[in-house]
Enzyme design. Sequence first.
Site, short mmCIF file in Angstrom:
data_model
loop_
_atom_site.label_atom_id
_atom_site.label_comp_id
_atom_site.label_asym_id
_atom_site.label_seq_id
_atom_site.Cartn_x
_atom_site.Cartn_y
_atom_site.Cartn_z
N SER A 1 0.83 -1.21 0.00
CA SER A 1 0.00 0.00 0.00
C SER A 1 0.87 1.27 0.00
O SER A 1 0.79 2.10 -0.89
CB SER A 1 -0.93 -0.03 1.23
N GLN A 2 1.72 1.42 1.01
CA GLN A 2 2.58 2.61 1.05
C GLN A 2 3.75 2.49 0.08
O GLN A 2 4.12 3.46 -0.57
CB GLN A 2 3.13 2.83 2.47
N SER B 1 4.58 -8.64 -5.38
CA SER B 1 5.05 -7.25 -5.29
C SER B 1 6.26 -7.04 -6.18
O SER B 1 6.41 -5.99 -6.82
CB SER B 1 5.44 -6.91 -3.85
N GLN C 1 8.81 -6.24 10.18
CA GLN C 1 10.00 -5.37 10.09
C GLN C 1 11.18 -5.81 10.96
O GLN C 1 12.31 -5.82 10.47
CB GLN C 1 9.61 -3.92 10.43
N HIS D 1 5.94 4.72 10.03
CA HIS D 1 5.21 4.58 11.30
C HIS D 1 6.26 4.25 12.35
O HIS D 1 7.17 3.45 12.10
CB HIS D 1 4.18 3.45 11.15
N ASP E 1 -1.30 7.69 15.93
CA ASP E 1 -1.70 6.88 14.78
C ASP E 1 -2.45 5.62 15.24
O ASP E 1 -3.52 5.28 14.71
CB ASP E 1 -0.47 6.48 13.96
N1 LIG Z 1 -1.24 1.04 4.78
C1 LIG Z 1 -1.14 2.37 4.93
O1 LIG Z 1 -1.78 3.14 4.22
C2 LIG Z 1 -0.21 2.97 5.94
C3 LIG Z 1 0.86 2.25 6.41
N2 LIG Z 1 1.80 2.88 7.17
C4 LIG Z 1 2.98 2.12 7.56
O2 LIG Z 1 3.69 1.75 6.38
C5 LIG Z 1 4.35 0.50 6.58
C6 LIG Z 1 3.95 -0.46 5.47
O3 LIG Z 1 2.60 -0.80 5.62
P1 LIG Z 1 1.69 -1.22 4.38
O4 LIG Z 1 2.01 -0.37 3.20
O5 LIG Z 1 0.29 -1.26 4.90
O6 LIG Z 1 2.22 -2.69 4.09
P2 LIG Z 1 1.61 -3.76 3.05
O7 LIG Z 1 1.15 -4.92 3.84
O8 LIG Z 1 0.63 -3.11 2.13
O9 LIG Z 1 2.87 -4.15 2.13
C7 LIG Z 1 3.81 -5.04 2.50
C8 LIG Z 1 4.91 -5.16 1.47
O10 LIG Z 1 6.00 -5.79 2.12
C9 LIG Z 1 6.37 -6.94 1.39
N3 LIG Z 1 6.88 -7.95 2.32
C10 LIG Z 1 6.21 -8.56 3.32
N4 LIG Z 1 7.03 -9.39 3.98
C11 LIG Z 1 8.24 -9.31 3.38
C12 LIG Z 1 9.48 -9.93 3.59
N5 LIG Z 1 9.64 -10.82 4.57
N6 LIG Z 1 10.52 -9.60 2.79
C13 LIG Z 1 10.36 -8.71 1.79
N7 LIG Z 1 9.19 -8.07 1.52
C14 LIG Z 1 8.14 -8.39 2.31
C15 LIG Z 1 5.10 -7.39 0.69
O11 LIG Z 1 5.46 -8.20 -0.42
P3 LIG Z 1 4.61 -9.50 -0.89
O12 LIG Z 1 3.70 -9.02 -1.99
O13 LIG Z 1 5.66 -10.43 -1.37
O14 LIG Z 1 3.86 -9.99 0.32
C16 LIG Z 1 4.52 -6.03 0.29
O15 LIG Z 1 5.16 -5.55 -0.87
C17 LIG Z 1 3.98 0.07 7.99
O16 LIG Z 1 4.96 0.54 8.86
C18 LIG Z 1 2.66 0.81 8.26
O17 LIG Z 1 2.37 1.02 9.61
C19 LIG Z 1 1.75 4.21 7.49
C20 LIG Z 1 0.70 4.97 7.05
C21 LIG Z 1 -0.42 4.38 6.35
C1 LIG Z 2 -5.80 4.60 9.45
C2 LIG Z 2 -4.91 3.40 9.28
C3 LIG Z 2 -3.45 3.75 9.05
O1 LIG Z 2 -2.90 4.34 10.22
C4 LIG Z 2 -3.39 4.74 7.92
C5 LIG Z 2 -3.90 4.38 6.58
O2 LIG Z 2 -3.03 5.87 8.16
C6 LIG Z 2 -2.70 2.43 8.76
O3 LIG Z 2 -1.90 2.01 9.62
O4 LIG Z 2 -2.93 1.82 7.71
MG LIG Z 3 -2.23 6.27 9.98
MG LIG Z 4 -1.38 3.16 11.21
#
Ligand SMILES: NC(=O)C1=CN([C@@H]2O[C@H](COP(=O)(O)OP(=O)(O)OC[C@H]3O[C@@H](n4cnc5c(N)ncnc54)[C@H](OP(=O)(O)O)[C@@H]3O)[C@@H](O)[C@H]2O)C=CC1
Ligand SMILES: CC[C@](O)(C(C)=O)C(=O)O
Ligand SMILES: [Mg+2]
Ligand SMILES: [Mg+2]
Length: 341
Positions: free
Chosen positions: A27-28, A52, A85, A107, A190
């Site tokens: 997602s991010q 991914s 992580q 985060h 958050d």
């Molecule tokens: N979701 C959001 O909108 C928000 C998220 N955040 C923060 O951003 C960070 C990422 O979250 P988010 O984007 O939700 O994560 P996702 O779950 O959407 O993405 C995870 C990614 O990591 C990869 N991955 C998972 N495990 C491994 C591994 N062991 N080795 C290599 N790659 C791996 C996945 O690949 P694969 O396809 O192979 O599984 C995928 O590309 C977190 O810290 C979250 O708190 C902050 C603000 C908002």
């Molecule tokens: C609201 C959920 C969130 O904190 C975000 C999208 O900002 C997350 O961890 O995905």
């Molecule tokens: Mg958030």
């Molecule tokens: Mg969050």
Amino acid sequence: MAKVYYENELTNDVLKNKKVAVVGYGSQGHAHALNLKDSGYDVVVGVREGRSFEEAVKDGFDVYPVREAARIADVVMVLLPDERQPEVYKNEILPELSAGNALVFAHGFNVHYHQVVPPQDVDVFLVAPKGPGHLVRRTFEAGEGVPALFAVYQDATGTARETALSYAKGIGSARAGVLETSFQEETETDLFGEQAVLCGGLSSLVKAGFETLTEAGYQPEVAYFECLHELKLIVDLMYEGGLEGMRYSISDTAQWGDFQSGPRVIDERVKESMKEVLKDVQSGEFAKGWILENQANRPVFHVVNNREKNHPIEKVGRELREMMPFVKAKQKKEAVASAKN
Ligand SMILES: NC(=O)C1=CN([C@@H]2O[C@H](COP(=O)(O)OP(=O)(O)OC[C@H]3O[C@@H](n4cnc5c(N)ncnc54)[C@H](OP(=O)(O)O)[C@@H]3O)[C@@H](O)[C@H]2O)C=CC1
Ligand SMILES: CC[C@](O)(C(C)=O)C(=O)O
Ligand SMILES: [Mg+2]
Ligand SMILES: [Mg+2]
């Protein structure tokens, strides 16, 4: 009043002289990588082989295993799921960090709760968009942006703040506003926000409304449109004009009902519960539970997730959205980057 940074004052694009590895392409990850690339930054993607990896290649990136990406980059943005992580950091990122590199997060969870302990000779900061990754990309493409917080945990080079601000600008957040915080404040607010208001509070409110109507004999389709679909339209008005902007567009009858019944539903007891949620976040109790849940392979998470997917509101919603191509089109486009469960 907090200082909010905007694009026009952020002229020091220090990140343009560095190589950024975006680790994770979910997602991010996909949003940061694509936005930074479109902003003219030098970006590679680090991710394990699979969906991914292929997606990032298709989007035109040089894609590497995480360890290789960490080795060649100056700045490593960790966009893996929070619970993964610590292990990936220990085995694949830490061994490749050199003095003067930057270790970045979206985060503060793992640093704040001491699951990741960085070496002292690297910069450590976070740039946390205040919105879902797919919207970080979607708004960027529309010439808009999602606001972000930044925080410096460790400034080994003396340039961590500038680098953080340059990063925030690159992902488009300075179009909306970038605000300085601490790892503690970002993490706690958050977690509280997503649990009590944005995700947990809202989904419980929506389900309670839907259940109240359907249990009283009203049609599920009517209840879905009333309690879920229209929510987006109402929230869009709040997003544009605050509560006042929303109240300008609704009927006076609705506004009177808002004043009369809103506080009956979300009353002092709810606020007391919110305070308990906040206490668990602040004490680390929530973090401990989430870490243990993952160590046990998520027994509770899977059961609840399954139950939620089968809630009647989801069944009727899937059918109704089938008939709304404008809603479905957006979902399909973004599903490719959604590698979640
Ligand atoms: N979701 C959001 O909108 C928000 C998220 N955040 C923060 O951003 C960070 C990422 O979250 P988010 O984007 O939700 O994560 P996702 O779950 O959407 O993405 C995870 C990614 O990591 C990869 N991955 C998972 N495990 C491994 C591994 N062991 N080795 C290599 N790659 C791996 C996945 O690949 P694969 O396809 O192979 O599984 C995928 O590309 C977190 O810290 C979250 O708190 C902050 C603000 C908002
Ligand atoms: C609201 C959920 C969130 O904190 C975000 C999208 O900002 C997350 O961890 O995905
Ligand atoms: Mg958030
Ligand atoms: Mg969050």
